[in-house]
Write a protein that holds these residues in place. Structure first.
Motif, PDB file in Angstrom:
ATOM      1  N   VAL A   1     -33.001  16.232 106.769  1.00 39.08           N
ATOM      2  CA  VAL A   1     -32.088  16.410 105.638  1.00 39.08           C
ATOM      3  C   VAL A   1     -30.661  16.590 106.153  1.00 39.08           C
ATOM      4  O   VAL A   1     -29.717  15.973 105.645  1.00 39.08           O
ATOM      5  N   LEU A   2     -30.509  17.415 107.183  1.00 35.95           N
ATOM      6  CA  LEU A   2     -29.192  17.606 107.802  1.00 35.95           C
ATOM      7  C   LEU A   2     -28.643  16.277 108.301  1.00 35.95           C
ATOM      8  O   LEU A   2     -27.480  15.949 108.079  1.00 35.95           O
ATOM      9  N   LYS A   3     -29.483  15.486 108.938  1.00 34.87           N
ATOM     10  CA  LYS A   3     -29.062  14.171 109.442  1.00 34.87           C
ATOM     11  C   LYS A   3     -28.625  13.270 108.284  1.00 34.87           C
ATOM     12  O   LYS A   3     -27.603  12.583 108.368  1.00 34.87           O
ATOM     13  N   ALA A   4     -29.375  13.277 107.203  1.00 28.92           N
ATOM     14  CA  ALA A   4     -29.035  12.422 106.055  1.00 28.92           C
ATOM     15  C   ALA A   4     -27.667  12.807 105.487  1.00 28.92           C
ATOM     16  O   ALA A   4     -26.843  11.924 105.196  1.00 28.92           O
TER      17      ALA A   4
ATOM     18  N   LEU B   1     -27.707  24.084 104.013  1.00 27.37           N
ATOM     19  CA  LEU B   1     -26.713  23.025 103.837  1.00 27.37           C
ATOM     20  C   LEU B   1     -25.349  23.608 103.503  1.00 27.37           C
ATOM     21  O   LEU B   1     -24.332  23.210 104.084  1.00 27.37           O
ATOM     22  N   ALA B   2     -25.315  24.558 102.584  1.00 27.80           N
ATOM     23  CA  ALA B   2     -24.039  25.194 102.235  1.00 27.80           C
ATOM     24  C   ALA B   2     -23.439  25.885 103.455  1.00 27.80           C
ATOM     25  O   ALA B   2     -22.243  25.757 103.725  1.00 27.80           O
ATOM     26  N   TYR B   3     -24.261  26.590 104.207  1.00 29.69           N
ATOM     27  CA  TYR B   3     -23.797  27.291 105.407  1.00 29.69           C
ATOM     28  C   TYR B   3     -23.252  26.292 106.431  1.00 29.69           C
ATOM     29  O   TYR B   3     -22.174  26.493 106.989  1.00 29.69           O
ATOM     30  N   ALA B   4     -24.020  25.229 106.678  1.00 26.47           N
ATOM     31  CA  ALA B   4     -23.620  24.240 107.682  1.00 26.47           C
ATOM     32  C   ALA B   4     -22.297  23.578 107.312  1.00 26.47           C
ATOM     33  O   ALA B   4     -21.404  23.427 108.154  1.00 26.47           O
TER      34      ALA B   4
ATOM     35  N   TRP C   1     -34.609  17.838  94.704  1.00 20.27           N
ATOM     36  CA  TRP C   1     -33.507  17.171  95.392  1.00 20.27           C
ATOM     37  C   TRP C   1     -32.520  18.220  95.894  1.00 20.27           C
ATOM     38  O   TRP C   1     -32.368  19.284  95.292  1.00 20.27           O
ATOM     39  N   LEU C   2     -31.806  17.894  96.950  1.00 18.72           N
ATOM     40  CA  LEU C   2     -30.608  18.620  97.354  1.00 18.72           C
ATOM     41  C   LEU C   2     -29.430  17.719  97.050  1.00 18.72           C
ATOM     42  O   LEU C   2     -29.532  16.492  97.168  1.00 18.72           O
ATOM     43  N   TYR C   3     -28.313  18.322  96.666  1.00 21.11           N
ATOM     44  CA  TYR C   3     -27.143  17.502  96.385  1.00 21.11           C
ATOM     45  C   TYR C   3     -25.867  18.253  96.712  1.00 21.11           C
ATOM     46  O   TYR C   3     -25.841  19.479  96.787  1.00 21.11           O
ATOM     47  N   VAL C   4     -24.823  17.465  96.920  1.00 20.93           N
ATOM     48  CA  VAL C   4     -23.484  18.002  97.129  1.00 20.93           C
ATOM     49  C   VAL C   4     -22.542  17.254  96.202  1.00 20.93           C
ATOM     50  O   VAL C   4     -22.518  16.024  96.195  1.00 20.93           O
ATOM     51  N   TRP C   5     -21.788  18.011  95.427  1.00 21.47           N
ATOM     52  CA  TRP C   5     -20.679  17.456  94.653  1.00 21.47           C
ATOM     53  C   TRP C   5     -19.446  17.500  95.544  1.00 21.47           C
ATOM     54  O   TRP C   5     -19.140  18.542  96.118  1.00 21.47           O
ATOM     55  N   ARG C   6     -18.755  16.391  95.650  1.00 24.37           N
ATOM     56  CA  ARG C   6     -17.464  16.344  96.348  1.00 24.37           C
ATOM     57  C   ARG C   6     -16.408  16.103  95.272  1.00 24.37           C
ATOM     58  O   ARG C   6     -16.381  15.043  94.649  1.00 24.37           O
ATOM     59  N   ALA C   7     -15.565  17.112  95.062  1.00 24.50           N
ATOM     60  CA  ALA C   7     -14.513  17.017  94.046  1.00 24.50           C
ATOM     61  C   ALA C   7     -13.168  16.859  94.739  1.00 24.50           C
ATOM     62  O   ALA C   7     -12.817  17.662  95.606  1.00 24.50           O
ATOM     63  N   GLN C   8     -12.437  15.825  94.366  1.00 24.94           N
ATOM     64  CA  GLN C   8     -11.073  15.641  94.853  1.00 24.94           C
ATOM     65  C   GLN C   8     -10.173  16.329  93.831  1.00 24.94           C
ATOM     66  O   GLN C   8      -9.942  15.808  92.746  1.00 24.94           O
ATOM     67  N   THR C   9      -9.738  17.530  94.179  1.00 27.86           N
ATOM     68  CA  THR C   9      -8.969  18.355  93.253  1.00 27.86           C
ATOM     69  C   THR C   9      -7.491  18.296  93.612  1.00 27.86           C
ATOM     70  O   THR C   9      -7.131  17.864  94.709  1.00 27.86           O
ATOM     71  N   PRO C  10      -6.620  18.770  92.728  1.00 32.84           N
ATOM     72  CA  PRO C  10      -5.194  18.849  93.069  1.00 32.84           C
ATOM     73  C   PRO C  10      -4.946  19.748  94.294  1.00 32.84           C
ATOM     74  O   PRO C  10      -3.941  19.586  94.977  1.00 32.84           O
TER      75      PRO C  10
END
Length: 175
Positions: A154-157, A125-128, A21-30
């Motif tokens: 994958v980029l489209k998804a 993905l990280a670069y994009a 799998w590829l994944y991205v964590w999105r963290a809402q930080t202070p």
């Protein structure tokens, strides 16, 4: 006595599936939104776990597994101070390799080519994401070539969850 807060968590059953799998964590930080890009499919073993498994490890206390926690702390951010974490996972792109009766070394030889394909997509993905202005916590180093035919869907998804990716033109992905 103050009443304890109720928090909810919804997990799609598909995120229990082992594989690459590829994944991205999105963290809402202070300090604002920060992303961490990752993949399942180890460098050191022939196994590819589910995103659900990696999810707990990333924010846990085991030093060899908690990359997201470490990256936040390196920025001076206590993970518990974040208001929200979202895990956006794409896959499984490939199933975990199997080989009944094969030893670990033989399994690793089956695992490596797939790991290399997915690792190249992780780097892309990280670069994009960074190229179109998202704040990326980690640097993905990978030396294997990107297969653009496999990468484009994958980029489209991921573009559905990160709208700025639609502006990405691909310059420098293999660099």
């Amino acid at each position: 006595m103050t009443l304890p807060a109720i928090h909810t968590f919804t997990l799609p059953g598909a995120m229990l599936k082992r594989g690459f799998w590829l994944y991205v964590w999105r963290a809402q930080t202070p300090a604002g939104e920060m992303l961490y890009v990752g993949r399942t499919g180890d460098n050191s073993s022939p196994y590819a776990t589910a995103p659900y498994t990696r999810m707990g490890q990333h924010l846990g206390k085991v030093q060899t597994q908690n990359a997201l926690r470490k990256h936040l702390q390196n920025k001076g951010i206590d993970p518990e101070s974040c208001s929200e974490f979202d895990l956006i996972a794409c896959g499984p792109l490939y199933p975990e390799v199997e080989g009944e009766g094969l030893d670990r070394s033989a399994l690793m030889e089956l695992h490596k080519p797939i790991r290399n394909i997915v690792g190249a997509m992780e780097k892309a993905l990280a670069y994009a994401l960074q190229d179109v202005g998202y704040c990326i916590l980690n640097t993905v180093s990978w030396n294997h070539p990107l297969d653009d035919r496999l990468w484009q869907p994958v980029l489209k998804a991921f573009s559905d969850h990160f709208p700025r990716l639609s502006a990405f033109r691909g310059i420098g992905v293999n660099g």
